[in-house]
Write a protein that holds these residues in place. Structure first.
Motif, PDB file in Angstrom:
ATOM      1  N   ASN A   1     -20.373  -4.003  19.281  1.00 58.81           N
ATOM      2  CA  ASN A   1     -19.881  -2.727  18.757  1.00 58.81           C
ATOM      3  C   ASN A   1     -19.716  -2.780  17.239  1.00 58.81           C
ATOM      4  OD1 ASN A   1     -19.783  -1.849  21.416  1.00 58.81           O
ATOM      5  ND2 ASN A   1     -17.632  -2.433  21.654  1.00 58.81           N
ATOM      6  N   PHE A   2     -20.727  -3.337  16.588  1.00 58.33           N
ATOM      7  CA  PHE A   2     -20.642  -3.451  15.127  1.00 58.33           C
ATOM      8  C   PHE A   2     -20.722  -2.072  14.462  1.00 58.33           C
ATOM      9  CE2 PHE A   2     -20.828  -5.554  11.181  1.00 58.33           C
ATOM     10  CZ  PHE A   2     -21.734  -4.894  10.387  1.00 58.33           C
TER      11      PHE A   2
ATOM     12  N   LYS B   1     -17.304   3.666  24.854  1.00 60.56           N
ATOM     13  CA  LYS B   1     -16.179   4.434  25.400  1.00 60.56           C
ATOM     14  C   LYS B   1     -16.658   5.478  26.400  1.00 60.56           C
ATOM     15  CE  LYS B   1     -12.572   4.083  21.889  1.00 60.56           C
ATOM     16  NZ  LYS B   1     -11.723   4.848  20.940  1.00 60.56           N
ATOM     17  N   ARG B   2     -17.730   6.196  26.069  1.00 63.44           N
ATOM     18  CA  ARG B   2     -18.249   7.212  26.978  1.00 63.44           C
ATOM     19  C   ARG B   2     -18.704   6.591  28.300  1.00 63.44           C
ATOM     20  NH1 ARG B   2     -22.062  10.442  22.604  1.00 63.44           N
ATOM     21  NH2 ARG B   2     -20.344  11.433  21.402  1.00 63.44           N
TER      22      ARG B   2
ATOM     23  N   LEU C   1     -15.114   5.388  35.145  1.00 61.55           N
ATOM     24  CA  LEU C   1     -13.808   5.710  35.723  1.00 61.55           C
ATOM     25  C   LEU C   1     -13.860   6.997  36.528  1.00 61.55           C
ATOM     26  CD1 LEU C   1     -11.378   4.744  32.803  1.00 61.55           C
ATOM     27  CD2 LEU C   1     -11.793   3.505  34.917  1.00 61.55           C
ATOM     28  N   ARG C   2     -14.535   8.035  36.004  1.00 63.63           N
ATOM     29  CA  ARG C   2     -14.654   9.308  36.726  1.00 63.63           C
ATOM     30  C   ARG C   2     -15.439   9.133  38.026  1.00 63.63           C
ATOM     31  NH1 ARG C   2     -16.060  13.445  31.681  1.00 63.63           N
ATOM     32  NH2 ARG C   2     -13.902  13.564  30.859  1.00 63.63           N
TER      33      ARG C   2
END
Length: 257
Positions: free
Chosen positions: A217-218, A227-228, A234-235
């Motif tokens: 994640n540079f 994050k998305r 999770l959803r």
């Protein structure tokens, strides 16, 4: 071939003998046509006894005794009095090598004669208490003889290692037939050979070290995408849990008894 331990023994013991036959060149230690293969050799009948029994047929060149029939390769003669002493536990097999092929046929013809004696007055075989006493006396180690044997072994070992090092020094930097040069590691503390477990631990450490060096994640857009993806997972898991709970509620029934 019938044998008896001594004159006082009433019953005889049978040795099974035949000419040793193998493919040409397969057994260099026991050549065909000059080797007699002997089965059912009792524990008290050693190489000296077999050599004396068959010496009447011709000159016996060598006698090799094994626990079982193997490939026929001659084992290395053990010259040590203190190490590598194998205890005879049962019947064995033997290879009797004569100087001339005619002796093998003469040995096979011994079956027509009476039982041969293994232990005689001139060549007695120790048994019972006398054998135990001799075995106990042989088990007592003489420190001077043991030290002399160990020193001789270490001298031979040091000489062998020096020859190998000299040979490696001569070959160092010399390319082989394909042009490759062997590179060796030298230092004050040469590394010991690694075991499989040590190699696995080393690979795991290198993997962790490589993972720490990698920059995850540079960029900002990589951080947003991570994050998305996490929120989407999770959803998805939440919807799967809702469907599972609804199915469990639909299958639930009222059972008073």
């Amino acid at each position: 071939l019938q044998v008896k331990f001594s004159e006082r023994q009433r019953s005889s013991h049978c040795l099974l003998v035949k000419e040793h036959q193998v493919r040409e060149g397969a057994d260099t230690a026991h050549p065909p046509r000059r080797t007699l293969f002997v089965l059912n050799v009792p524990p008290y009948c050693g190489p000296d006894s077999l050599s004396r029994l068959f010496s009447r047929c011709g000159h016996v060149q060598s006698v090799d005794i094994y626990d079982k029939r193997g490939s026929g390769e001659k084992k290395e003669n053990l010259t040590s009095k203190f190490f590598d002493q194998n205890t005879v536990k049962g019947f064995q097999v033997a290879y009797v090598v004569f100087r001339k092929p005619a002796a093998v046929q003469a040995a096979k013809a011994l079956s027509q004669e009476g039982p041969l004696l293994i232990s005689t007055e001139s060549h007695p075989v120790k048994t019972g208490i006398s054998k135990w006493i001799a075995s106990y006396e042989a088990s007592i180690v003489n420190p001077q003889e043991l030290k002399a044997e160990v020193d001789a072994y270490m001298q031979d070992y040091d000489k062998k290692m020096a020859e190998e090092e000299a040979k490696a020094a001569e070959e160092e930097g010399v390319p082989d037939e394909e042009g490759w040069v062997k590179v060796t590691r030298k230092g004050r503390k040469p590394g010991l050979p690694r075991t499989e477990a040590a190699n696995l631990r080393l690979l795991e450490k290198e993997k962790q070290k490589r993972a720490r060096k990698e920059l995850l994640n540079f960029y900002a857009w990589q951080h947003r995408e991570a994050k998305r993806e996490h929120i989407a997972q999770l959803r998805k898991k939440f919807e799967e849990d809702k469907q599972r709970i609804a199915l469990m509620r639909a299958q639930r029934k009222f059972r008073p008894y």
